[in-house]
Write an enzyme that holds these catalytic residues in place. Structure first.
Site, PDB file in Angstrom:
ATOM      1  N   SER A 142      68.258  27.514  39.165  1.00 61.71           N
ATOM      2  CA  SER A 142      68.656  26.872  40.421  1.00 61.71           C
ATOM      3  C   SER A 142      68.110  25.462  40.445  1.00 61.71           C
ATOM      4  O   SER A 142      67.070  25.173  39.830  1.00 61.71           O
ATOM      5  CB  SER A 142      68.110  27.657  41.620  1.00 61.71           C
ATOM      6  OG  SER A 142      68.309  26.951  42.829  1.00 61.71           O
ATOM      7  N   TYR A 155      60.902  31.869  45.667  1.00 61.18           N
ATOM      8  CA  TYR A 155      62.176  31.609  44.986  1.00 61.18           C
ATOM      9  C   TYR A 155      62.035  30.444  44.012  1.00 61.18           C
ATOM     10  O   TYR A 155      62.464  30.535  42.846  1.00 61.18           O
ATOM     11  CB  TYR A 155      63.256  31.308  46.025  1.00 61.18           C
ATOM     12  CG  TYR A 155      64.636  31.153  45.444  1.00 61.18           C
ATOM     13  CD1 TYR A 155      65.382  32.271  45.084  1.00 61.18           C
ATOM     14  CD2 TYR A 155      65.209  29.893  45.274  1.00 61.18           C
ATOM     15  CE1 TYR A 155      66.665  32.135  44.558  1.00 61.18           C
ATOM     16  CE2 TYR A 155      66.481  29.753  44.757  1.00 61.18           C
ATOM     17  CZ  TYR A 155      67.206  30.870  44.399  1.00 61.18           C
ATOM     18  OH  TYR A 155      68.466  30.735  43.876  1.00 61.18           O
TER      19      TYR A 155
END
Length: 249
Positions: A142, A155
């Site tokens: 990401s 995350y």
């Protein structure tokens, strides 16, 4: 010509969103596609949809936080299908909370799903790939590995770890002719694209918000046997947003 005819492709987190589109695109290129997810209903829907078009799809309910699930699933795929040619480590999740209040259980759940799960899937599948001395692994990271919004520590840490894991595995598995690369998506809209506002698109240097197909096409490129000189990279697909300097007036 179907590039992936007679190839076996595993896609994790394929019960919805980006993973389901990746699975669809490999199926359209002739692959036998194995889809994993913990969401049984999502898997059934994706499998039924693709099988209606005549594609060969195998689905298994897998919890990536349970190592024995991963080991068992890879063995079953190997026993049934033979060699595994491509692994797309797409499964991932987040828990948003202030770092002052984030429960350690939430931290562990995110890390164990996103990072440890990616490692274990890669390790077990690589054992099969190494027998045939070929294979390709793509880890979906990401842009949150490179920049952050508040309260996304677990995350961000998991995705940053995936980037480091990617280049480490590329070096370790290179001798067995297994390529390992990462893709870092930016804003990829998995809902109703038509409901996005003009400002959503305009803020991107590319002029639009991303689509799951943008990630799927990159996976097809990175795992194409003709591109076996590409390994250890992180391909950022974000419409240019991480290169854009943003200041408030």
């Amino acid at each position: 010509m179907l590039t992936y005819q007679n190839k076996v492709v595993i896609v994790t987190g394929a019960g919805s969103g980006i993973g389901s589109v990746i699975a669809e695109q490999y199926a359209r290129q002739g692959a036998t596609v194995v889809i994993w997810d913990r969401d049984a209903d999502g898997l059934r829907h994706v499998q039924a949809t693709l099988e209606k078009e005549g594609f060969r799809i195998i689905s298994r309910v897998i919890d990536l936080t349970v190592p024995s699930d991963i080991v068992r699933a890879v063995k079953e795929e190997h026993d049934e299908l033979g060699n595994i040619d491509v692994l797309i480590n797409n499964a991932g999740l987040g828990r948003s909370n202030s770092p002052y209040n984030l429960p350690v259980e939430d931290w562990d759940y995110v890390i164990n799903t996103n990072l440890r799960g990616t490692f274990l899937c890669s390790r077990e599948v690589a054992k099969v790939m190494s027998i045939g001395q070929k294979g390709s692994i793509v880890n979906i990271a990401s842009t949150r590995a490179l920049m952050s919004e508040p309260n996304t520590e677990a995350y961000a840490a998991s995705k940053g770890g995936i980037l480091a894991l990617t280049h480490a595995l590329a070096i370790s598995l290179g001798a067995d002719r297994i390529t390992v690369n990462a893709i870092s998506p930016g804003w990829i809209e998995t809902g109703d694209y038509q409901k996005l506002k003009p400002t959503d698109h305009i803020q991107h240097p590319a002029g639009r918000v991303g689509k799951p197909q943008d990630i799927a096409k990159a996976c097809l490129y990175l795992t194409d046997p003709a591109n076996d000189f590409i390994t250890g990279i992180n391909l950022v697909i974000d419409g240019g947003m991480t290169r854009k300097m943003i200041y408030e007036d």
